[in-house]
Design a protein around this motif. Structure first.
Motif, mmCIF file in Angstrom:
data_model
loop_
_atom_site.group_PDB
_atom_site.id
_atom_site.type_symbol
_atom_site.label_atom_id
_atom_site.label_comp_id
_atom_site.label_asym_id
_atom_site.label_seq_id
_atom_site.Cartn_x
_atom_site.Cartn_y
_atom_site.Cartn_z
ATOM 1 N N LYS A 86 34.744 39.936 46.550
ATOM 2 C CA LYS A 86 33.302 40.129 46.295
ATOM 3 C C LYS A 86 32.450 38.868 46.475
ATOM 4 C CE LYS A 86 33.741 44.452 45.423
ATOM 5 N NZ LYS A 86 33.313 45.378 46.435
ATOM 6 N N TYR A 104 28.278 43.196 36.769
ATOM 7 C CA TYR A 104 28.319 44.323 37.686
ATOM 8 C C TYR A 104 29.684 45.002 37.528
ATOM 9 C CZ TYR A 104 24.467 41.833 39.908
ATOM 10 O OH TYR A 104 23.284 41.180 40.169
ATOM 11 N N ILE A 106 32.226 47.386 38.880
ATOM 12 C CA ILE A 106 32.527 47.983 40.181
ATOM 13 C C ILE A 106 33.329 49.268 39.995
ATOM 14 C CG2 ILE A 106 33.686 47.582 42.396
ATOM 15 C CD1 ILE A 106 32.878 44.492 41.600
ATOM 16 N N HIS A 111 35.171 43.978 37.837
ATOM 17 C CA HIS A 111 33.780 43.651 37.550
ATOM 18 C C HIS A 111 33.472 42.223 37.986
ATOM 19 C CE1 HIS A 111 35.629 42.065 33.820
ATOM 20 N NE2 HIS A 111 34.627 41.208 33.841
#
Length: 161
Positions: A86, A104, A106, A111
């Motif tokens: 990411k 965030y 995911i 995350h």
């Protein structure tokens, strides 16, 4: 050919090489792979770099290096590398929103946490309880992106000076 002619040719070649240089570059494990003309492709979840390193050209056997997440873009003569940690998502969110703190989620096992101030953002990507990506995204005094340094996979994306 005298010295003045050689110097003039060298100056012309240097000017042309500088004019064609990308606005950003990408390094992996300390080796500069290539130049990136624009970060606009981040909104489409990829970065497209022209391979400029001679050794990288030999190893990759391609003219372009594309770092992407999600669906592989349709680009000819490119070596593709999927962003599993990411990095691109963190960079895009830092440039676009620069949140003071945002987590965030995911999915159930992944995350990303992004923490920003005026000059920099730090991010941490967690997958199945362990850190898989961690880095620093730096900005200049005008809040423009300058450099991303991913500490675990040793990726650097930076603005040319």
């Amino acid at each position: 050919m005298n010295f003045k002619h050689k110097l003039a040719i060298f100056a012309i070649i240097t000017t042309i090489a500088t004019a064609n240089a990308g606005e950003y570059y990408i390094k992996y494990k300390g080796i500069r792979l290539g130049e990136i003309d624009t970060l606009e492709t981040l909104k489409y979840h990829y970065l497209d770099a022209k391979v400029t390193n001679f050794i990288a050209k030999l190893l990759l056997r391609k003219k372009r290096f594309v770092f992407y997440e999600g669906i592989q873009p349709n680009i000819k003569d490119a070596k593709f590398r999927k962003d599993k940690n990411k990095i691109l998502f963190a960079l895009y969110e830092a440039i676009k929103t620069r949140p003071k703190y945002k987590k965030y989620v995911i999915n159930d096992t992944k995350h990303l946490t992004l923490i920003c101030n005026e000059q920099a953002c730090t991010y941490t990507f967690i997958k199945k309880g362990s850190i898989k990506g961690q880095g620093l995204i730096e900005f200049d005094k005008n809040r423009n992106f300058v450099r991303l340094t991913e500490q675990l996979s040793d990726v650097v994306i930076a603005k040319e000076k």
